[in-house]
Design a protein around this motif. Structure first.
Motif, short mmCIF file in Angstrom:
data_model
loop_
_atom_site.label_atom_id
_atom_site.label_comp_id
_atom_site.label_asym_id
_atom_site.label_seq_id
_atom_site.Cartn_x
_atom_site.Cartn_y
_atom_site.Cartn_z
N TYR A 295 0.85 -1.20 0.00
CA TYR A 295 0.00 0.00 0.00
C TYR A 295 0.88 1.24 0.00
CZ TYR A 295 -3.65 -3.28 1.44
OH TYR A 295 -4.51 -4.35 1.50
N LEU A 296 0.31 2.35 -0.48
CA LEU A 296 0.98 3.65 -0.46
C LEU A 296 0.26 4.51 0.56
CD1 LEU A 296 3.14 5.53 -1.63
CD2 LEU A 296 1.45 6.27 -3.34
N ALA A 297 0.93 4.86 1.64
CA ALA A 297 0.36 5.68 2.70
C ALA A 297 0.68 7.14 2.42
CB ALA A 297 0.91 5.25 4.06
N LEU A 298 -0.36 7.93 2.17
CA LEU A 298 -0.22 9.36 1.91
C LEU A 298 -0.45 10.15 3.19
CD1 LEU A 298 -2.28 9.59 -1.42
CD2 LEU A 298 0.17 9.12 -1.14
N GLU A 299 0.27 11.25 3.35
CA GLU A 299 0.14 12.09 4.54
C GLU A 299 -0.06 13.54 4.15
OE1 GLU A 299 3.55 11.49 6.97
OE2 GLU A 299 3.25 9.32 7.21
N LYS A 300 -0.98 14.20 4.88
CA LYS A 300 -1.24 15.64 4.73
C LYS A 300 -1.51 16.00 3.27
CE LYS A 300 1.41 17.01 8.79
NZ LYS A 300 2.51 17.87 9.33
N GLY A 301 -2.71 15.70 2.81
CA GLY A 301 -3.06 16.00 1.44
C GLY A 301 -4.55 16.11 1.24
N SER A 302 -4.93 15.96 0.00
CA SER A 302 -6.34 16.08 -0.33
C SER A 302 -6.67 15.22 -1.54
CB SER A 302 -6.71 17.55 -0.62
OG SER A 302 -5.92 18.04 -1.70
N VAL A 303 -7.97 14.89 -1.65
CA VAL A 303 -8.47 14.12 -2.78
C VAL A 303 -9.48 14.99 -3.53
CG1 VAL A 303 -9.64 12.02 -3.53
CG2 VAL A 303 -8.21 11.98 -1.48
N HIS A 304 -9.21 15.22 -4.81
CA HIS A 304 -10.10 16.01 -5.66
C HIS A 304 -10.82 15.04 -6.59
CE1 HIS A 304 -8.00 19.92 -4.68
NE2 HIS A 304 -7.10 19.01 -4.29
N GLN A 305 -12.13 14.97 -6.46
CA GLN A 305 -12.91 13.99 -7.22
C GLN A 305 -13.96 14.71 -8.07
OE1 GLN A 305 -14.25 10.57 -5.07
NE2 GLN A 305 -16.06 10.31 -6.37
N GLN A 306 -13.89 14.49 -9.37
CA GLN A 306 -14.87 15.03 -10.31
C GLN A 306 -15.96 14.00 -10.55
OE1 GLN A 306 -13.29 16.01 -14.14
NE2 GLN A 306 -15.22 16.84 -14.92
N GLN A 307 -17.21 14.43 -10.36
CA GLN A 307 -18.32 13.52 -10.51
C GLN A 307 -18.53 13.17 -11.98
OE1 GLN A 307 -19.71 12.18 -7.92
NE2 GLN A 307 -18.49 13.45 -6.50
#
Length: 381
Positions: free
Chosen positions: A202-214
């Motif tokens: 797995y890739l553990a991401l820290e301090k970020g955001s997810v931008h999701q386009q519907q």
């Protein structure tokens, strides 16, 4: 063995171990330096590096042990002759058979060890090495993505990171996921690192955001996080079936192959040659010891040079190995050539034994033939 035979055995054994350890260590270091890329460029740990390079040790020992044994026998015989011990032994009534016995004992021990390595250990190490290399090459983080570059994968994922930090940490990550038609996800994170959980990566991401386009919409949602985990299995290409080469298969698999396998149908000759090459490998240490003793086993005074005898023994060993490789290559093309794989070392053993135990008769016979030929030339026509 009597005391004098144990003395000869100790000299030969110590020389053999010194040559084996020295040559194996030197060649192993050179091989290990070639694999430093695993640590410096591919981000693998030192343990993986040592494990992969350590898997090559059985192969090195198999290659080096017969040569080390030959060098040890040559050294021991030269030492015994240089100290006039061979002459004293011969004058005291020791037969060539008695002098040869400790060398033969050492050769049998090396042959048994070599046979075990070739038949049992080497195929397992080759197979394990293949599996480890496959896993290393399949490491997405270490081998696919490059620092500062946008890497577009065939499955619709684009991956980028600014730089690689300490302990394999990735800094400044950008991941675009467009695997689902009409829907896009973008992951931004300050840092990330790969982790293993129950055999999964797995890739553990820290301090970020997810931008999701519907889907079918210009609207998007933003989700911030302190920690977010992504399954790396979605990033890697699908695994393909691993086909092991003949040298990577166990001896049992070579003896009883799956004859319906397509690879076996294409490479029957290589399977056959590999099997018989393994089964005959233990004969070569014996052959090399017989050759060395046949060339240098006779006691000689210090005024009689032994350089020509050593050179003859070396040339005989080189010719033996060339003939062995040729026989193996021929066996891959023809079933009839299999006998040659065994005949080559056995012929060397037989001829050398003839010189060792019946050398005086052979030399006397050759002398009579030579005198007869000279006599015929001297008779006028």
């Amino acid at each position: 063995m009597i005391q004098i035979e144990r003395y000869i055995f100790r000299i030969a054994l110590s020389a053999f171990l010194a040559c084996l350890v020295g040559l194996t260590g030197t060649i192993w270091v050179t091989q290990a330096l070639r694999e430093l890329d695993l640590v410096t460029a591919k981000g693998q740990t030192l343990l993986v590096f040592l494990f992969i390079t350590g898997l090559s040790l059985p192969t090195l020992i198999v290659v080096i042990a017969p040569v080390a044994l030959f060098i040890a026998v040559v050294y021991a015989l030269n030492k015994l002759n240089g100290d006039s011990e061979l002459i004293v032994m011969s004058a005291a009534g020791m037969t060539p058979r008695s002098i040869f016995r400790p060398f033969l004992t050492l050769a049998l021990a090396v042959s048994l060890g070599l046979g075990f390595l070739v038949i049992q250990v080497m195929p397992a190490t080759f197979q394990e090495l293949r599996d480890v290399i496959t896993r290393v090459r399949g490491d997405f983080i270490a081998n696919v993505v490059k620092e500062g570059q946008f890497t577009a994968l065939d499955n619709g994922i684009t991956f980028h990171f600014r730089e690689r930090g300490p302990n394999g940490t990735l800094l400044g990550l950008f991941i675009q996921d467009r695997r689902e038609a009409g829907k896009t996800k973008v992951y931004l994170a300050e840092r990330g690192h790969a982790i293993d959980v129950d055999g999964q990566s797995y890739l553990a991401l820290e301090k970020g955001s997810v931008h999701q386009q519907q889907k079918d919409s210009r609207d998007s949602s933003i989700l911030t996080f302190e920690r977010y985990t992504i399954d790396l299995a979605a990033f890697a290409p699908p695994d393909s079936d691993v086909i092991y080469k003949p040298r990577e298969r166990s001896t049992t698999q070579l003896l009883f192959p799956d004859r319906s396998e397509g690879y076996f149908q294409l490479q029957k000759g290589r399977f056959r040659a590999e099997l018989h090459d393994r089964l005959s490998a233990w004969l070569y240490p014996l052959a090399l010891v017989f050759i060395a003793f046949a060339a240098l086993g006779d006691p000689r005074t210090t005024r009689q040079g032994r350089g020509l005898a050593v050179a003859s023994a070396v040339l005989a060993v080189v010719a033996l190995r060339i003939a062995g490789f040729a026989a193996t290559s021929a066996a891959a093309r023809s079933q009839a050539a299999v006998a040659a794989i065994y005949a080559v070392p056995l012929a060397a053993i037989g001829l050398s034994a003839l010189m060792i135990f019946h050398g005086a008769r052979v030399r006397a016979f050759n002398a009579r033939i030579g005198r007869a030929l000279r006599g015929r030339r001297a008779v006028p026509a």
